[in-house]
Write a protein that holds these residues in place. Structure first.
Motif, PDB file in Angstrom:
ATOM      1  N   GLU A 232       0.839  -1.195   0.000  1.00  0.00           N
ATOM      2  CA  GLU A 232       0.000   0.000   0.000  1.00  0.00           C
ATOM      3  C   GLU A 232       0.874   1.246   0.000  1.00  0.00           C
ATOM      4  OE1 GLU A 232      -2.835   0.062   3.096  1.00  0.00           O
ATOM      5  OE2 GLU A 232      -3.712  -1.887   2.605  1.00  0.00           O
ATOM      6  N   GLU A 233       0.443   2.252  -0.767  1.00  0.00           N
ATOM      7  CA  GLU A 233       1.189   3.497  -0.801  1.00  0.00           C
ATOM      8  C   GLU A 233       1.090   4.194   0.559  1.00  0.00           C
ATOM      9  OE1 GLU A 233       0.069   6.036  -3.949  1.00  0.00           O
ATOM     10  OE2 GLU A 233       0.429   4.549  -5.526  1.00  0.00           O
ATOM     11  N   ALA A 234       2.224   4.719   0.992  1.00  0.00           N
ATOM     12  CA  ALA A 234       2.231   5.445   2.258  1.00  0.00           C
ATOM     13  C   ALA A 234       1.380   6.707   2.124  1.00  0.00           C
ATOM     14  CB  ALA A 234       3.659   5.819   2.642  1.00  0.00           C
ATOM     15  N   PRO A 235       0.558   7.011   3.125  1.00  0.00           N
ATOM     16  CA  PRO A 235      -0.279   8.204   3.038  1.00  0.00           C
ATOM     17  C   PRO A 235       0.573   9.468   2.985  1.00  0.00           C
ATOM     18  CG  PRO A 235      -0.339   7.275   5.253  1.00  0.00           C
ATOM     19  CD  PRO A 235       0.383   6.286   4.397  1.00  0.00           C
ATOM     20  N   ASN A 236       0.119  10.445   2.258  1.00  0.00           N
ATOM     21  CA  ASN A 236       0.807  11.735   2.142  1.00  0.00           C
ATOM     22  C   ASN A 236       0.427  12.598   3.335  1.00  0.00           C
ATOM     23  OD1 ASN A 236       1.399  14.470   1.500  1.00  0.00           O
ATOM     24  ND2 ASN A 236       1.489  13.932  -0.673  1.00  0.00           N
ATOM     25  N   PRO A 237       1.371  12.857   4.241  1.00  0.00           N
ATOM     26  CA  PRO A 237       0.999  13.616   5.452  1.00  0.00           C
ATOM     27  C   PRO A 237       0.499  15.017   5.146  1.00  0.00           C
ATOM     28  CG  PRO A 237       3.384  13.304   5.315  1.00  0.00           C
ATOM     29  CD  PRO A 237       2.785  12.442   4.267  1.00  0.00           C
ATOM     30  N   ASP A 238       1.079  15.675   4.128  1.00  0.00           N
ATOM     31  CA  ASP A 238       0.610  17.024   3.800  1.00  0.00           C
ATOM     32  C   ASP A 238      -0.857  16.994   3.374  1.00  0.00           C
ATOM     33  OD1 ASP A 238       3.105  17.929   4.375  1.00  0.00           O
ATOM     34  OD2 ASP A 238       3.582  18.655   2.364  1.00  0.00           O
TER      35      ASP A 238
END
Length: 281
Positions: A232-238
């Motif tokens: 799974e793609e890591a969530p984009n914190p921004d």
């Protein structure tokens, strides 16, 4: 139990070995009012072998809408009808599916009579995972659609089952190898249930090499192992911080919720959310 009035029976027939037909299928083929067959010449040979003399009519991909309406009319009038394909289970990569959809819409009872199935025979003998699988039938014939479908199948994590004709087998295997990788495990079942039945197992590269040396004959079923699960793609914190702000969270609450979701340091996220808030405003 005799056939019920006004019922469409979907009867599976052998895919090669005539002993694979069930006793129930034979009884119904003898007792229904009429048999609708994909190719009456093929079905007539089957019926002759078992000394069955039920009236036979054709129903195939090029049958007119009038033929479909006529069959529906007979069912609504109380006739019992058996639908068979040339081999195997009807309505799988088969024009009978359109007839079934029509009669179901009309409220007619449909009963499947199970039996031989080429996709399942190839699957269970492949040695590949059987818990989750997808049946694709024949791939599209036009080049753009063919390439697009193969590209999709390369990402499929379930075991995939395909039909292919012998003249196109190597071309299709090469396309699969290019998209999936030559080391993707696969199997090709050929002449299933017949005298010269063969299952060629190994990597796609190994199977291609086999059929380049020994050209295939008879109908073929390709079984391809699924793609490895994609991380799974890591969530984009921004993006998460901006979403939290847009939903009305304070910078402190936004930092806290994103820290919980991502495992990142709350203090670092708090400084970042302040920067993002200033940029937005």
């Amino acid at each position: 139990m005799p056939p019920r009035a006004g019922v469409l029976y979907l009867i599976a027939t052998p895919i090669g070995n005539l002993e694979d037909i069930t006793a129930r299928a034979l009884r119904l083929l003898r007792e229904v009012d009429v048999i609708a067959a994909e190719d009456t010449r093929v079905t007539r040979k089957l019926l002759a072998h078992f000394d069955i003399h039920t009236p036979l009519i054709s129903f195939h991909a090029h049958s007119s809408a009038g033929r479909q309406d006529a069959l529906l009319g007979r069912l609504l009038a109380g006739a019992s009808v058996a639908l068979v394909s040339d081999a195997g289970t009807p309505c799988v990569s088969d024009p009978g599916a359109d007839l079934v959809a029509e009669v179901v819409s009309a409220g007619v009872r449909v009963e499947p009579i199970p039996g031989a199935s080429a996709p399942l025979c190839a699957l269970i003998a492949s040695g590949l995972p059987t818990g989750r699988f997808v049946f694709e039938g024949f791939l599209p014939r036009t080049k753009p659609d063919f390439r697009a479908r193969v590209k999709q199948l390369a990402r499929e994590e379930r075991t995939t089952i395909l039909f292919e004709a012998p003249p196109r087998l190597i071309e299709t295997l090469k396309a699969l190898a290019a998209a999936c990788g030559e080391d993707r495990p696969a199997s090709v079942g050929r002449e299933l249930t017949k005298k010269f039945e063969e299952h060629v197992r190994g990597s796609l590269a190994e199977i291609i090499a086999h059929f380049q040396e020994t050209p295939p004959r008879g109908e073929c079923v390709i079984v391809v192992g699924g793609a490895p699960p994609q991380p799974e793609e890591a969530p984009n914190p921004d993006a998460l911080l901006l979403q939290a702000l847009a939903e009305g969270s304070s910078p402190k609450d936004a930092a806290r919720s994103v820290a919980t979701a991502t495992g990142l340091a709350k203090n670092t996220l708090y400084q970042r959310v302040l920067e993002l808030r200033d940029q937005v405003t």
